[in-house]
Design an enzyme around this catalytic site. Structure first.
Site, short mmCIF file in Angstrom:
data_model
loop_
_atom_site.label_atom_id
_atom_site.label_comp_id
_atom_site.label_asym_id
_atom_site.label_seq_id
_atom_site.Cartn_x
_atom_site.Cartn_y
_atom_site.Cartn_z
N ASN A 123 30.18 158.60 0.19
CA ASN A 123 28.94 158.73 -0.60
C ASN A 123 27.68 158.85 0.26
O ASN A 123 26.63 159.20 -0.26
CB ASN A 123 28.80 157.54 -1.55
CG ASN A 123 28.97 156.22 -0.86
OD1 ASN A 123 30.02 155.94 -0.30
ND2 ASN A 123 27.94 155.40 -0.87
N GLN A 129 32.55 160.12 -6.01
CA GLN A 129 31.66 161.21 -5.61
C GLN A 129 32.29 162.59 -5.78
O GLN A 129 31.60 163.60 -5.63
CB GLN A 129 31.21 161.03 -4.15
CG GLN A 129 30.29 159.84 -3.92
CD GLN A 129 28.91 160.01 -4.55
OE1 GLN A 129 28.47 161.13 -4.85
NE2 GLN A 129 28.21 158.91 -4.77
N CYS A 156 22.68 151.47 -3.28
CA CYS A 156 22.63 150.01 -3.25
C CYS A 156 22.16 149.51 -1.89
O CYS A 156 21.96 148.32 -1.70
CB CYS A 156 23.99 149.43 -3.58
SG CYS A 156 25.30 150.20 -2.67
#
Ligand code: PLP
Length: 376
Positions: free
Chosen positions: A149, A177, A322
């Site tokens: 990702n 993804q 994140c």
């Protein structure tokens, strides 16, 4: 100009998916598990969505288990196959997985189940020889993401899966993804489990699925009602599931065209940076997710770049979503041994189907302008 270039973090809801969801939020709100006629439409919608999703990845409909998204699917795949009482089951994974997978692994480690983390090469690819070298007789499950990702590198999943099966291990892949972005055929890959998340391919947030090959033994994710074949209890998110199926069908339909256009845009962006004499590294392998550019600029700070670009109306990330509050070098770039003077100055530009050529040019000029100002 406002340019959204963080499609690997999330995507805009497909308008057809939105329209298809509406009836299930308003008039057709029946609980799909109820036997009366009012719930028939919801029940039928679940059935059709399961069939449509299965077709997109060449699975059987009863191999699709609806979840709340990628994080849940990853946690279920690991915990549901490892946490078997009285058995010492080792997991092998890579050091570049998403935290959903890595933290699920830490959780099983805390309970006494060992995990081996294998390093990728400098392009972010997990080499089959590294997996062969890490196999032990106690290994039960191997989990390697389909595409990373952050840097977008696509992994040799079929080969890795063959190695896993040669030792009698289960093979899971986090395809969050890749589903809806590159063709996936679970029968050809022969994977045992595969995670997906709707909001990465134009579906709503908070819904996804775990493909579980028929015959694979797995513990229930949640106990309660008999939904999802008794393995994932809880009233189904009918509208979310319907939206996910439409979004996935649409993504798959335009996949080829999107990939060609996004590769073209990548070329334009790289060319403009090169023409401006910018010192940077394009991370990842040549076989990358279309539109995913992890760019590392020498002697700068990715976080600062992100905020300066934001002021110019451009949304990108420094790595995975994140991690955007974390100023440290990402675990992925560390594992790839990217020199620190580049690694610290990394941003991820992830282009999507709706980005235009003008927007790509604007991203490049904004980046060049920002880098020149920071270098002054
Ligand atoms: N796995 C990968 C590779 C991801 O990129 C993400 C999201 O960024 C996840 C898992 C988590 O998915 P979700 O947001 O649906 O929980």
């Amino acid at each position: 100009m406002k340019v959204y270039a963080d499609h690997a973090a999330t995507t805009k809801l497909d308008i057809e998916a939105f329209e298809a969801m509406k009836p299930y939020l308003l008039n057709e709100f029946g609980n799909a598990s109820q036997p009366y006629s009012f719930s028939r439409t919801a029940k039928a919608a679940l059935r059709s969505a399961r069939i449509a999703i299965a077709e997109c990845i060449n699975a059987e409909p009863d191999e699709i288990y609806f979840t709340s998204g990628g994080t849940e699917s990853d946690n279920w795949a690991i915990k549901g196959t490892v946490l078997v009482r009285g058995e010492y089951r080792r997991t092998i994974t890579s050091s570049i997985e998403h935290h959903a997978l890595l933290h699920a692994c830490s959780a099983v480690e805390r309970l006494g189940y060992p995990v081996t983390y294998i390093a990728p090469d400098h392009e972010g690819v997990v080499q089959p020889v590294s997996l062969s070298g890490a196999l032990t007789p106690d290994t039960k499950i191997i989990s390697i993401m389909y595409a990373n990702n952050e840097v977008g590198s696509i992994q040799p999943i079929k080969e890795l899966c063959t190695i896993a099966h040669s030792q009698g291990c289960l093979f899971h892949t986090d395809a969050v993804q890749t589903v809806g972005h590159i063709p996936i055929d679970v029968k050809d890959l022969n994977v045992d489990m595969l995670s997906a998340s709707a909001h990465k391919f134009g579906g709503p947030k908070g819904i996804g699925f775990l493909f579980i090959k028929n015959g694979v033994s797995i513990l229930p994710y949640a106990d309660g009602g008999s939904q999802e074949n008794g393995l994932r209890a809880g009233t189904e998110n009918v509208a979310g599931i319907v939206g996910m199926a439409i979004a996935l069908k649409n993504s798959c339909k335009r996949m080829e065209e999107a990939a060609i256009r996004l590769k073209e845009y990548e070329g334009v962006l790289i060319k403009l940076l090169n023409s401006a004499g910018i010192d940077f590294v394009l991370n990842g392998s040549a076989n990358r997710l279309p539109g995913n550019l992890s760019l590392s600029f020498k002697n700068t700070d990715g976080e600062t770049l992100l905020h300066r670009l934001d002021l110019l109306g451009v949304s990108v990330s420094t790595g995975s979503a994140c991690d955007s509050v974390n100023t440290q070098v990402s675990h992925v770039l560390k594992a790839m041994n990217l020199p620190i003077q580049y690694a610290k100055g990394t941003i991820r530009v992830s282009l999507g189907y709706e980005n235009t050529a003008d927007e790509v040019e604007y991203i490049a000029t904004s980046l060049i302008k920002t880098l020149h100002r920071l270098g002054e």
